[in-house]
Design an enzyme around this catalytic site. Structure first.
Site, PDB file in Angstrom:
ATOM      1  N   MET A 251       0.157  -0.140   0.000  1.00 15.30           N
ATOM      2  CA  MET A 251       0.000   0.000   0.000  1.00 15.30           C
ATOM      3  C   MET A 251       0.752   0.673   0.000  1.00 15.30           C
ATOM      4  SD  MET A 251      -0.860  -1.205   0.743  1.00 15.30           S
ATOM      5  CE  MET A 251      -0.617  -1.262   0.492  1.00 15.30           C
TER       6      MET A 251
ATOM      7  N   ARG B  43      -3.237   3.770   2.984  1.00 15.09           N
ATOM      8  CA  ARG B  43      -3.533   2.498   3.588  1.00 15.09           C
ATOM      9  C   ARG B  43      -5.000   2.524   3.914  1.00 15.09           C
ATOM     10  NH1 ARG B  43      -0.675   0.238   2.283  1.00 15.09           N
ATOM     11  NH2 ARG B  43      -2.265  -0.975   1.460  1.00 15.09           N
TER      12      ARG B  43
ATOM     13  N   VAL C  27      -0.360  -7.343  -5.095  1.00 13.50           N
ATOM     14  CA  VAL C  27       0.132  -5.965  -5.148  1.00 13.50           C
ATOM     15  C   VAL C  27       0.704  -5.533  -3.801  1.00 13.50           C
ATOM     16  CG1 VAL C  27      -0.631  -3.553  -5.334  1.00 13.50           C
ATOM     17  CG2 VAL C  27      -1.321  -5.222  -7.069  1.00 13.50           C
ATOM     18  N   GLU C  28       0.050  -5.932  -2.710  1.00 15.55           N
ATOM     19  CA  GLU C  28       0.476  -5.454  -1.396  1.00 15.55           C
ATOM     20  C   GLU C  28       1.792  -6.057  -0.926  1.00 15.55           C
ATOM     21  OE1 GLU C  28      -0.501  -3.096   0.342  1.00 15.55           O
ATOM     22  OE2 GLU C  28      -2.477  -2.591  -0.408  1.00 15.55           O
ATOM     23  N   SER C  29       2.025  -7.336  -1.200  1.00 17.14           N
ATOM     24  CA  SER C  29       3.252  -7.954  -0.671  1.00 17.14           C
ATOM     25  C   SER C  29       3.884  -8.943  -1.633  1.00 17.14           C
ATOM     26  CB  SER C  29       2.960  -8.665   0.659  1.00 17.14           C
ATOM     27  OG  SER C  29       2.164  -9.829   0.451  1.00 17.14           O
TER      28      SER C  29
END
Length: 403
Positions: free
Chosen positions: A1, A10, A128-130
């Protein structure tokens, strides 16, 4: 994020404001130690286990300068949307995502059934986030957040609330203290929740009695689905379709300017493959690169994705990655540029080419474009007779020998 390559918002949720006596915003660094001691004492008074509160700040004697730089820095240049999507929706992330959807198919199916959120969207957020759990951040949250409270200049009450929320998660037994690693701004775990959102929306999806979004893929995916549902996700409804607008289009645009698909059809908007639009589903039109580039009709479910991280570019990336994970095509309309963005594999290769030709990128090639790599790109552009942008684009990549 965010905290990551392109910054981040976030899904902030309600911070735990008012738990502590207000400290002066941005105290002098000479008072940093006393401020940290005050935080430990206030955490214990707010219900955090005293041993957890003491250990959380052990060794924190001065602020983290890198955290402060991130919190105060302005973007060095505006990131073109084609760079953003080239990085986040590349062949590697699509292939990895399909593999992870196969591996965790049962968990995703259960999350979809319980919360009504399409499994490809849940997986896209994870990707996408991690990068499916591989890139979670390496900042120790108590130290990063204490730095923002005790040496920052803005939003100190917000950071204080997030700090208390993080410590309460440990005190409640959901996590260990040494698992509180994430972004400089406090987001952490497989799908990068901030602590207050973790408190409100995390679920024990694997049934082991703990809400562990760090180590449990099931908890992380279930919690992400719960978050999207709470943000207004409508089961079985679309989130985005690629469209084309007619030449000279000057009609309404914007995520909030929603009209029925039939109204967009009357304005000359068609699907990207040329098929007509029809129906009464409400959608808004996004033209992130203007009418010459790809257009997108976005629905209420797109707004739910947007609420996870309040940026339209982010929601576009999640939506497009979800479509690709489901077997959909790449964007049909090219971006209006003669210098497209690079995938992660190309970024890595660009750095290797720079190193091989004697440029200093500040370390080993890792595919992450930071200030040192941008400076090296700019120097290479000058030598090659290209405009000096410092940007990792296709022109400099090919000029250096990239394929």
């Amino acid at each position: 994020m965010t905290s990551r390559l392109f910054g981040s918002g976030r899904n902030v949720g309600a911070a735990l404001l008012g738990l502590l006596p207000l400290l002066a915003a941005g105290p002098a660094l000479a008072d940093f130690g006393s401020c940290v001691a005050g935080l430990a004492d206030a955490a214990a008074k707010a219900g955090v286990d005293r041993d957890v509160a003491a250990r959380a700040f052990d060794g924190l004697t001065q602020p983290d300068d890198k955290v402060l730089r991130f919190s105060q820095a302005q973007p060095e240049f505006v990131t073109p949307i084609w760079d953003y999507l080239a990085f986040l929706v590349d062949d590697q992330r699509i292939a990895d995502g399909r593999a992870m959807m196969s591996k965790y198919g049962r968990v995703l199916q259960q999350a979809e059934q319980r919360y009504g959120v399409d499994r490809t969207v849940i997986a896209a957020v994870w990707g996408v986030e991690s990068d499916y759990g591989k890139e979670r951040g390496n900042y120790f949250l108590p130290h990063a957040l204490a730095t923002l409270v005790c040496a920052g200049e803005r939003r100190t009450d917000f950071w204080r609330g997030e700090l208390m929320a993080a410590l309460k998660l440990v005190s409640a037994g959901d996590l260990r203290l040494d698992e509180l690693y994430g972004s400089w701004a406090g987001a952490f775990g497989q799908t990068q929740f901030i602590p207050s959102t973790y408190q409100r929306l995390a679920v024990d999806f694997d049934g082991d009695g703990r809400r562990d979004l760090v180590n449990s893929v099931a908890d992380a995916l279930g919690s992400t689905a719960n978050s999207l549902k709470r943000s207004g996700w409508q089961q079985g409804q679309p989130w985005m379709i690629e469209v084309k607008v007619p030449a000279g289009y000057n009609g309404p645009t914007g995520r909030k300017e929603k009209d029925p698909l039939s109204a967009w059809a009357r304005r000359g908007v068609v699907r990207a493959d040329g098929a007509p639009l029809s129906g009464n589903a409400q959608a808004g039109l996004l033209l992130p690169a203007g009418p010459q580039g790809p257009g997108f009709l976005v629905f209420r479910n797109f707004d739910a994705i947007y609420s996870y991280n309040a940026a339209e570019s982010y929601a576009l990336a999640i939506s497009h990655l979800a479509d690709r994970l489901a077997g959909g095509p790449a964007l049909r309309t090219p971006w209006p540029t003669d210098d497209p963005g690079l995938s992660r594999a190309q970024r890595l290769r660009l750095q290797q080419l720079l190193l091989a030709q004697g440029y200093d990128i500040g370390g080993q090639a890792d595919g992450k474009i930071g200030p040192a790599t941008r400076a090296a790109i700019s120097a290479a552009e000058q030598r090659l007779g290209l405009p000096q942008t410092g940007r990792a684009g296709l022109k400099v990549y090919r000029a250096l020998g990239g394929q």
